[in-house]
Design a protein around this motif. Sequence first.
Motif, mmCIF file in Angstrom:
data_model
loop_
_atom_site.group_PDB
_atom_site.id
_atom_site.type_symbol
_atom_site.label_atom_id
_atom_site.label_comp_id
_atom_site.label_asym_id
_atom_site.label_seq_id
_atom_site.Cartn_x
_atom_site.Cartn_y
_atom_site.Cartn_z
ATOM 1 N N ASN A 22 0.839 -1.189 0.000
ATOM 2 C CA ASN A 22 0.000 0.000 0.000
ATOM 3 C C ASN A 22 0.878 1.244 0.000
ATOM 4 N N ARG A 23 0.575 2.208 -0.844
ATOM 5 C CA ARG A 23 1.325 3.467 -0.887
ATOM 6 C C ARG A 23 0.516 4.554 -0.199
ATOM 7 N N ASN A 24 1.160 5.238 0.726
ATOM 8 C CA ASN A 24 0.521 6.362 1.409
ATOM 9 C C ASN A 24 1.222 7.646 1.014
ATOM 10 N N SER A 25 0.478 8.724 0.990
ATOM 11 C CA SER A 25 1.028 10.014 0.606
ATOM 12 C C SER A 25 0.620 11.059 1.631
ATOM 13 N N ARG A 32 4.874 16.283 -1.545
ATOM 14 C CA ARG A 32 4.272 15.047 -1.039
ATOM 15 C C ARG A 32 5.338 14.098 -0.521
ATOM 16 N N ASN A 33 5.099 13.515 0.647
ATOM 17 C CA ASN A 33 5.982 12.484 1.193
ATOM 18 C C ASN A 33 5.298 11.136 1.014
ATOM 19 N N MET A 34 5.987 10.213 0.334
ATOM 20 C CA MET A 34 5.436 8.878 0.107
ATOM 21 C C MET A 34 5.981 7.912 1.156
ATOM 22 N N SER A 35 5.124 7.006 1.603
ATOM 23 C CA SER A 35 5.555 5.909 2.458
ATOM 24 C C SER A 35 4.808 4.659 2.002
ATOM 25 N N PHE A 36 5.324 3.496 2.377
ATOM 26 C CA PHE A 36 4.760 2.240 1.904
ATOM 27 C C PHE A 36 4.527 1.290 3.074
ATOM 28 N N SER A 37 3.476 0.477 2.951
ATOM 29 C CA SER A 37 3.245 -0.587 3.926
ATOM 30 C C SER A 37 3.109 -1.892 3.141
ATOM 31 N N ALA A 38 3.564 -2.982 3.759
ATOM 32 C CA ALA A 38 3.546 -4.278 3.080
ATOM 33 C C ALA A 38 2.976 -5.348 4.005
ATOM 34 N N GLY A 50 3.118 -17.821 9.040
ATOM 35 C CA GLY A 50 2.982 -16.597 9.815
ATOM 36 C C GLY A 50 2.794 -15.406 8.888
ATOM 37 N N TYR A 51 2.250 -14.321 9.421
ATOM 38 C CA TYR A 51 2.090 -13.112 8.615
ATOM 39 C C TYR A 51 2.682 -11.925 9.363
ATOM 40 N N GLY A 52 3.070 -10.910 8.594
ATOM 41 C CA GLY A 52 3.638 -9.716 9.202
ATOM 42 C C GLY A 52 3.298 -8.484 8.398
ATOM 43 N N PHE A 53 3.381 -7.350 9.067
ATOM 44 C CA PHE A 53 3.043 -6.058 8.481
ATOM 45 C C PHE A 53 4.211 -5.117 8.732
ATOM 46 N N GLY A 54 4.679 -4.424 7.698
ATOM 47 C CA GLY A 54 5.794 -3.505 7.870
ATOM 48 C C GLY A 54 5.550 -2.199 7.138
ATOM 49 N N LYS A 55 6.056 -1.115 7.709
ATOM 50 C CA LYS A 55 5.927 0.209 7.091
ATOM 51 C C LYS A 55 7.296 0.846 6.984
ATOM 52 N N ALA A 56 7.542 1.517 5.853
ATOM 53 C CA ALA A 56 8.811 2.222 5.659
ATOM 54 C C ALA A 56 8.665 3.214 4.504
ATOM 55 N N ASN A 57 9.711 4.011 4.293
ATOM 56 C CA ASN A 57 9.692 4.994 3.205
ATOM 57 C C ASN A 57 10.051 4.382 1.854
ATOM 58 N N GLU A 58 10.588 3.164 1.855
ATOM 59 C CA GLU A 58 10.925 2.447 0.619
ATOM 60 C C GLU A 58 10.197 1.105 0.624
ATOM 61 N N VAL A 59 9.840 0.622 -0.567
ATOM 62 C CA VAL A 59 9.111 -0.639 -0.690
ATOM 63 C C VAL A 59 9.937 -1.806 -0.151
ATOM 64 N N ALA A 60 11.200 -1.871 -0.521
ATOM 65 C CA ALA A 60 12.060 -2.981 -0.106
ATOM 66 C C ALA A 60 12.193 -3.050 1.417
ATOM 67 N N ASP A 61 12.323 -1.892 2.056
ATOM 68 C CA ASP A 61 12.440 -1.858 3.516
ATOM 69 C C ASP A 61 11.138 -2.308 4.180
ATOM 70 N N ALA A 62 10.006 -1.905 3.603
ATOM 71 C CA ALA A 62 8.705 -2.305 4.153
ATOM 72 C C ALA A 62 8.534 -3.819 4.057
ATOM 73 N N ILE A 63 8.939 -4.407 2.926
ATOM 74 C CA ILE A 63 8.841 -5.858 2.740
ATOM 75 C C ILE A 63 9.768 -6.578 3.720
#
Length: 165
Positions: A22-25, A32-38, A50-63
Amino acid sequence: MAKPNYKEKVASDYEESVIHINRNSKATKGGRNMSFSALVVVGDRNGKVGYGFGKANEVADAIRKASESAKKNIVTVPLNGRTIPHESLSKFKGGKVLLKPASDGTGLIAGGGVRAVLELAGVRDILAKSLGSTNPFNVVKATFAALAQLRSKEDIFARRGITIK
């Protein structure tokens, strides 16, 4: 010779699947500041998932964050051969999931997040239906709630104090 690192061994045993990004703005003075959640699901295709949720400013970091979180939240799924022991219906907020055991050769009949979770859990024959919301976060959480309701025959007999011959 160096000692084997247990964490590396455990981490390599699991496959991961990205369910949703998910991309947030956020509108700021400078633009605009973009952030991503995975949302990521990990599993060994042998009863652990198992499942997990991560948020970061880059897609790779969120994953990466979501994957690390998922490896900390591993649950064991009781399997009856290639399917689940019994039917299960579960709800998490708007997401509602129905899981039904199926005979050998039926295959994995499920869609979206439910399919990814069951695939990585190692379930090969099942009928599944997502009945409520299509929000992937709630569907995955409802699937995990349905898997948490499952009990093996041995577990039920042990709780009742019955010995299996």
